[in-house]
Write an enzyme that holds these catalytic residues in place. Sequence first.
Site, PDB file in Angstrom:
ATOM      1  N   ASP A  35      20.728  39.728 104.436  1.00 41.31           N
ATOM      2  CA  ASP A  35      20.100  39.944 103.290  1.00 41.31           C
ATOM      3  C   ASP A  35      20.243  38.664 102.114  1.00 41.31           C
ATOM      4  OD1 ASP A  35      18.985  42.196 104.192  1.00 41.31           O
ATOM      5  OD2 ASP A  35      19.916  43.429 102.888  1.00 41.31           O
ATOM      6  N   GLU A  37      21.033  35.593 102.655  1.00 38.24           N
ATOM      7  CA  GLU A  37      20.439  34.401 103.212  1.00 38.24           C
ATOM      8  C   GLU A  37      18.740  34.372 102.695  1.00 38.24           C
ATOM      9  OE1 GLU A  37      20.766  31.531 104.012  1.00 38.24           O
ATOM     10  OE2 GLU A  37      19.237  30.909 105.052  1.00 38.24           O
ATOM     11  N   TYR A  38      18.151  35.615 103.189  1.00 44.24           N
ATOM     12  CA  TYR A  38      16.962  36.074 102.675  1.00 44.24           C
ATOM     13  C   TYR A  38      16.853  35.691 101.144  1.00 44.24           C
ATOM     14  CZ  TYR A  38      12.641  38.294 101.896  1.00 44.24           C
ATOM     15  OH  TYR A  38      11.047  38.630 101.666  1.00 44.24           O
ATOM     16  N   ASP A  39      17.900  36.408 100.359  1.00 50.33           N
ATOM     17  CA  ASP A  39      17.649  36.264  98.803  1.00 50.33           C
ATOM     18  C   ASP A  39      17.870  34.916  98.449  1.00 50.33           C
ATOM     19  OD1 ASP A  39      17.608  39.074  98.821  1.00 50.33           O
ATOM     20  OD2 ASP A  39      19.688  39.250  98.372  1.00 50.33           O
ATOM     21  N   SER A  84     -11.902  62.076 108.307  1.00 52.13           N
ATOM     22  CA  SER A  84     -10.571  62.795 108.176  1.00 52.13           C
ATOM     23  C   SER A  84     -10.601  63.234 109.662  1.00 52.13           C
ATOM     24  CB  SER A  84     -10.714  64.043 107.340  1.00 52.13           C
ATOM     25  OG  SER A  84     -11.760  64.422 107.317  1.00 52.13           O
ATOM     26  N   LEU A  85      -9.461  63.834 109.871  1.00 53.72           N
ATOM     27  CA  LEU A  85      -9.398  64.504 111.280  1.00 53.72           C
ATOM     28  C   LEU A  85      -9.439  65.893 111.357  1.00 53.72           C
ATOM     29  CD1 LEU A  85      -5.855  62.412 112.015  1.00 53.72           C
ATOM     30  CD2 LEU A  85      -8.324  61.906 113.146  1.00 53.72           C
ATOM     31  N   GLU A 124       0.303  59.209 118.104  1.00 55.04           N
ATOM     32  CA  GLU A 124       1.189  58.404 117.000  1.00 55.04           C
ATOM     33  C   GLU A 124       1.477  59.460 116.043  1.00 55.04           C
ATOM     34  OE1 GLU A 124      -1.734  55.825 114.673  1.00 55.04           O
ATOM     35  OE2 GLU A 124      -2.844  55.839 116.803  1.00 55.04           O
ATOM     36  N   LYS A 126       1.630  61.612 112.511  1.00 52.16           N
ATOM     37  CA  LYS A 126       0.805  61.516 111.405  1.00 52.16           C
ATOM     38  C   LYS A 126       1.509  61.463 110.077  1.00 52.16           C
ATOM     39  CE  LYS A 126      -3.176  64.190 109.539  1.00 52.16           C
ATOM     40  NZ  LYS A 126      -2.619  64.217 108.224  1.00 52.16           N
ATOM     41  N   ASP A 128       2.699  61.289 106.211  1.00 56.48           N
ATOM     42  CA  ASP A 128       2.314  61.865 105.126  1.00 56.48           C
ATOM     43  C   ASP A 128       2.287  61.016 103.844  1.00 56.48           C
ATOM     44  OD1 ASP A 128       1.287  64.278 104.088  1.00 56.48           O
ATOM     45  OD2 ASP A 128       3.245  65.330 103.808  1.00 56.48           O
ATOM     46  N   GLU A 184      -1.962  54.061 106.499  1.00 64.74           N
ATOM     47  CA  GLU A 184      -1.321  54.931 105.597  1.00 64.74           C
ATOM     48  C   GLU A 184      -0.150  54.506 104.846  1.00 64.74           C
ATOM     49  OE1 GLU A 184      -2.619  57.985 105.767  1.00 64.74           O
ATOM     50  OE2 GLU A 184      -1.263  59.459 105.023  1.00 64.74           O
ATOM     51  N   TYR A 236      -2.822  52.163 111.225  1.00 72.27           N
ATOM     52  CA  TYR A 236      -3.380  53.115 112.376  1.00 72.27           C
ATOM     53  C   TYR A 236      -4.732  52.631 113.000  1.00 72.27           C
ATOM     54  CZ  TYR A 236      -4.844  56.233 108.668  1.00 72.27           C
ATOM     55  OH  TYR A 236      -5.511  56.513 107.432  1.00 72.27           O
ATOM     56  N   LYS A 300      -5.700  60.253 120.220  1.00 72.14           N
ATOM     57  CA  LYS A 300      -7.001  59.514 119.783  1.00 72.14           C
ATOM     58  C   LYS A 300      -7.170  59.221 121.159  1.00 72.14           C
ATOM     59  CE  LYS A 300      -5.695  57.568 115.394  1.00 72.14           C
ATOM     60  NZ  LYS A 300      -5.220  56.595 114.725  1.00 72.14           N
ATOM     61  N   LYS A 324      -0.953  69.513 114.011  1.00 69.87           N
ATOM     62  CA  LYS A 324       0.104  69.526 113.035  1.00 69.87           C
ATOM     63  C   LYS A 324       1.267  70.437 113.298  1.00 69.87           C
ATOM     64  CE  LYS A 324      -1.459  69.205 108.937  1.00 69.87           C
ATOM     65  NZ  LYS A 324      -2.571  68.946 108.071  1.00 69.87           N
ATOM     66  N   CYS A 418      28.151  88.433  82.675  1.00 69.64           N
ATOM     67  CA  CYS A 418      28.195  88.325  83.929  1.00 69.64           C
ATOM     68  C   CYS A 418      27.515  89.636  84.362  1.00 69.64           C
ATOM     69  CB  CYS A 418      29.646  88.425  84.428  1.00 69.64           C
ATOM     70  SG  CYS A 418      29.731  88.621  86.033  1.00 69.64           S
ATOM     71  N   CYS A 421      30.317  92.112  86.281  1.00 66.11           N
ATOM     72  CA  CYS A 421      31.364  92.517  85.451  1.00 66.11           C
ATOM     73  C   CYS A 421      31.383  92.569  84.193  1.00 66.11           C
ATOM     74  CB  CYS A 421      32.699  91.899  85.992  1.00 66.11           C
ATOM     75  SG  CYS A 421      32.902  90.311  85.171  1.00 66.11           S
ATOM     76  N   CYS A 448      31.206  82.978  85.005  1.00 64.69           N
ATOM     77  CA  CYS A 448      31.828  84.103  84.582  1.00 64.69           C
ATOM     78  C   CYS A 448      33.228  83.721  84.454  1.00 64.69           C
ATOM     79  CB  CYS A 448      31.591  85.092  85.628  1.00 64.69           C
ATOM     80  SG  CYS A 448      32.739  86.551  85.625  1.00 64.69           S
ATOM     81  N   CYS A 454      36.425  90.345  88.071  1.00 63.47           N
ATOM     82  CA  CYS A 454      34.970  90.595  88.502  1.00 63.47           C
ATOM     83  C   CYS A 454      34.956  90.886  89.928  1.00 63.47           C
ATOM     84  CB  CYS A 454      34.146  89.065  87.912  1.00 63.47           C
ATOM     85  SG  CYS A 454      32.488  89.122  88.740  1.00 63.47           S
TER      86      CYS A 454
HETATM   87  S1  IVH Z   1      -6.503  58.286 112.092  1.00 62.54           S
HETATM   88  C1  IVH Z   1     -11.064  58.406 112.348  1.00 62.54           C
HETATM   89  N1  IVH Z   1      -3.928  57.919 112.262  1.00 62.54           N
HETATM   90  O1  IVH Z   1      -4.602  61.673 108.272  1.00 62.54           O
HETATM   91  C2  IVH Z   1      -9.421  58.753 112.108  1.00 62.54           C
HETATM   92  N2  IVH Z   1      -4.673  59.323 110.436  1.00 62.54           N
HETATM   93  O2  IVH Z   1      -6.365  63.882 108.297  1.00 62.54           O
HETATM   94  C3  IVH Z   1      -8.936  58.440 110.856  1.00 62.54           C
HETATM   95  N3  IVH Z   1      -3.023  59.768 108.941  1.00 62.54           N
HETATM   96  O3  IVH Z   1      -6.864  60.325 106.112  1.00 62.54           O
HETATM   97  C4  IVH Z   1      -7.603  58.618 110.606  1.00 62.54           C
HETATM   98  N4  IVH Z   1      -1.339  59.515 109.823  1.00 62.54           N
HETATM   99  O4  IVH Z   1      -4.441  59.478 105.751  1.00 62.54           O
HETATM  100  C5  IVH Z   1      -4.942  58.499 111.556  1.00 62.54           C
HETATM  101  N5  IVH Z   1      -1.803  57.837 112.650  1.00 62.54           N
HETATM  102  C6  IVH Z   1      -2.637  58.155 111.961  1.00 62.54           C
HETATM  103  C7  IVH Z   1      -2.541  58.662 110.636  1.00 62.54           C
HETATM  104  C8  IVH Z   1      -3.372  59.139 109.983  1.00 62.54           C
HETATM  105  C9  IVH Z   1      -1.503  59.852 109.013  1.00 62.54           C
HETATM  106  C10 IVH Z   1      -3.783  60.678 107.810  1.00 62.54           C
HETATM  107  C11 IVH Z   1      -4.739  59.919 107.083  1.00 62.54           C
HETATM  108  C12 IVH Z   1      -6.118  60.415 107.261  1.00 62.54           C
HETATM  109  C13 IVH Z   1      -5.617  61.785 107.639  1.00 62.54           C
HETATM  110  C14 IVH Z   1      -6.545  62.572 108.350  1.00 62.54           C
END
Ligand code: IVH
Length: 788
Positions: A35, A37-39, A84-85, A124, A126, A128, A184, A236, A300, A324, A418, A421, A448, A454
Site C-alpha cells: 500500500d 508504494e501505491y500511495d 429482473s430474474l 454466480e 447473487k 445484494d 451490481e 455480470y 444462466k 434464493k 428492577c 427484585c 439493578c 436480586c
Molecule cells: S443477471 C437478465 N447476475 O439481481 C439478467 N443479476 O433479480 C439480469 N443481481 O437486477 C440480471 N447478482 O441487481 C444477474 N450475478 C448476477 C446478479 C444479479 C445480483 C441482481 C441484479 C438484478 C437482480 C435481478
Amino acid sequence: MPSAQTAAERIAELRSEIDAHNYRYYVLDEPSVPDAEYDRLFNELKALEAEHPELVTPESPTQRVGGAALAAFGQVRHEVPMLSLGNAFDEQDLLDFDRRVRDGLDLPGGDLFSAGAEVEYSCEPKLDGLAVSLLYENGHLVRGATRGDGSTGEDISANVRTVRNIPLKLHGSGWPSVLEVRGEIYMPKAGFEALNARQVESGGKPFANPRNAAAGSLRQLDPKITAARPLELCAYGVGRSDGELPDTHVGILNALREWGLPISRELKLAKGVVECRAYYEAIGEKRDALAYEIDGVVFKVNSVAQQRELGFRAREPRWAIAHKFPAREEITELLGVEFQVGRTGAITPVARLKPVQVAGVTVSNATLHNMDEVARLGVMIGDTVIVRRAGDVIPQILGVIAERRPAHARPVHVPERCPVCGSAVERTQLIKRSKGRESVSEGSIYRCVGRLACQAQLKQAIIHFVSRRAMDIDGLGDKIVEQLVDRGLVGSPADLYCLSYEQIVELEGFADLSTRNLLDAIDASRKPTLARFIFALGIPDVGEETAKLLARALGSLDRIACALPDVLVYLPDVGLEVAHEIHSFFEDEHNRTVIAQLRERGVELQGEGELHPEFAACATLAGLLDKLNIPFIASTGAQRLAERFGSLDAIIAADWLDLRQVERLTEKAARSLRDYFDKSANAERARAIEAQLREFGMHWESERKSVEGLPLAGQTWVLTGTLDSMSRDDAKARLEALGAKVSGSVSAKTSVVVAGPGAGSKLTKANELGLTVLDEETFLRHLGQLQA
Ligand code: IVH
C-alpha cells in the site's frame, strides 16, 4: 523525475502504473505492491497534477474523489431493457426451471434409464446491491446509470466514476466500440461496518444493511460523498454492444475481466441441474465467510445461442434464474420490550416480536443489547421493524420502517425499579480513558443495584459459580439452582457449602443417591485453583482469561483483592474499566463477607504464590511513568527520566531546569511533567502506586546506574559559562560518571558551580549563596585527581 522526461510523460507513466496496480488489486485479487508504494505513486501523481492542472484528465485515477454536486439526476433510457430474474426458492423450483429450459431447447428429458441431455449453466453469487449499467464508448466510460424501472434509470455517471474498481478506461484491446456493461454495485461487509461506525460517531443514523448503504451512497447528488463510501462493482453481463463478443456467458465475463472489469471470483460452470444445486449448497456454506452479502445464486444458460433461442417472458429471461437463500431479514411488529437482569445486574432490553419466520425458524424475541442501541435505532413499541437472523446468533433488530409507525406507537422506557427484585436501577456511564484526557464517554448501561438480593442476579451468579470452568460442581444444573434460590436455601455462593442432606433430598428429582452425589460434588469443589476461584466470583468483565492472568501475575487472592486499579493496569489486556470493576468488587462489603464465608466453610485456594517475575519485570519506574499517561511523556521519555533521576521522589522533586537537562526531553514535555506533579493528587497517586508495587515485593531496580560509592555521589553540580577544553556535555558526562547530579539551576542544594568565561546570573547567585565556585583550570585538576 528524470530530467529528460516531461511532466506529461511522467504523468502518463504514473497513471498507467496506478491503473495496472488497481487492476491487479481489484480484478485479479493479487496486489502487486505494498500500500505504501501505491500511495507514493498516487501522491506523486497528485503533486504533478497540482503543478500542471492543464494535464488533469477526467480519467486520471486522482479524479475518483468526485466532482461538483448535481441539482438532480438526469434520466437515461436503456436501449436494451434491464431485466429482473425469476426466483427459485427450493429444489423443485430449480428442477422446474431446468425442465422449462430443456423443453424450450427441445432437448430430450431424462428417464429411468438415461440422464437426458444436460444444459451447461454458468453459476454466480447473487450480490445484494444495486444493478447498474456502465456505458463504454471507444473504451472510455461515458455514462453510468441505475436500473430504475428497467427501461428508464437515473444518470449517476459522476458517482460511478468514484467507485475504485470501475475502470474509467478499458484495458487491453478487442472491446466493441460501444459496450454497455451490467453489474451490481455493492458495499463489502467490512466497509459497511466501518461506515456505520462513522455514521454513529458523527451523530448520523446507521444504515440497516449493506444494500441500503450501497443504494444510499449511489443516490447522492454530491459525488464527493459517494467517493468516501466503500463501494465496489461486480460485472455480470453485457447490455448493448456493437461488436463481436464470445459466444458463451462465461466467455463474455472472462473478456470483461481482460478489459479490466471485476467479475465474481466464485464464477463456475455447471453441467446440468444437479451440479447447479451442488453449487447452491457450496455457496450457502460459504455465505458467512464471503466479504459481501449475497441473497442467492444465479444460474444462466451458458450458450448465448441457446439464450437467444429461449428468449424472454414478460420482464424475465427464460434462460436465467435466481436461486434464493432463505431470507435472513424479515419485517414484523415490535409488540413490547421486556427487561432482563443479567448476572452482573445489567438490565438488557429484549424485543418481543409478533412471531415471524426467518430463514426457516420462528422468531419471537430479539436482542436490543442496551438502551444506547434502542436510541440508536430510534425504535418505538408498535413499530414495524427489520429482524435479522444469521446462523446461530441471537436474532437482531436492524432498523425501523419509519413510514409504518402507527399513531399509538410509544417510546421504550427503562423501568425505574428492577423488574425482578424492585431495587433501584442505576445508570452507569461507561468510560474509556484516552491518553492525556481523563475520560471519554462511551455510552451507558443500566444496572439493578440489588446484587445478590436480586433473585435474577443471584440465580445467574450461582449458575456461573458452579459452572464447569468455574468451581465445576457436577450435577448442579440451572433448574436445581432455581429451586435452591426459590426455596431460600441459598442466598449466596457460600451457602452452597452448608447445604444439608435433608435440604437437598427434599428437592424435586432428588433421591438418596443423587443427594449424596451432589454433596460429594460440592465437597470436591472445595479446592479450586486461584484462577478458577477468581473466575467463579463473577466479577463484571473478568472472564476466564483475565482470571488466569490475575492469578498468574499477582499470585494471591489478597494481592488481587487489594490491588489498586492503577496497579492492575500493569497487566497486559487489563484496561482501566476492568481494573475498576475488579477493585470495586473487592471493596464491596458484601462481596468480602461472601469470600470470608467461603473460606470459613472450607474453600481452600490451591497454588497461591509469589508475584510473577514477568509482572515484576514490567513494573519499572519507566513503566510507572509511562502508565501515568502524562501528556507528551511517551515511553522513551519515561525511560530517560527514569535513567536520569532513578526514583519517583526525585522526579516529583525535580524542578523545571533539572528536567530540561534530560536528554531530548522537549520543553513541552518538561512543562507537562511539572504541571502534572504540581497537582498534589497526581503526585500522591503515583506514590501510592509505587508503594503498592513495593509492598507486593517489587524492589524496582534503580534504572539509574548505581552511584553509591562513587566520589561525587550525592553532590549536585552546576555548569555555567563556556569551557575551553571540553564541551559542556562532555563535562556533564564526566561529572555524572563520577556520581554527581548535574543541574541547570543554582540553589542552596547545589554543591559546586563550575564557571567559565561568560558566566552570568548563575555565578552571581552562587556567590550570593556562598557556594564553592571553580574556574576551568581548578575544575580540570579536580577531575584529574578524582579519576586518578
Ligand atoms: S443477471 C437478465 N447476475 O439481481 C439478467 N443479476 O433479480 C439480469 N443481481 O437486477 C440480471 N447478482 O441487481 C444477474 N450475478 C448476477 C446478479 C444479479 C445480483 C441482481 C441484479 C438484478 C437482480 C435481478
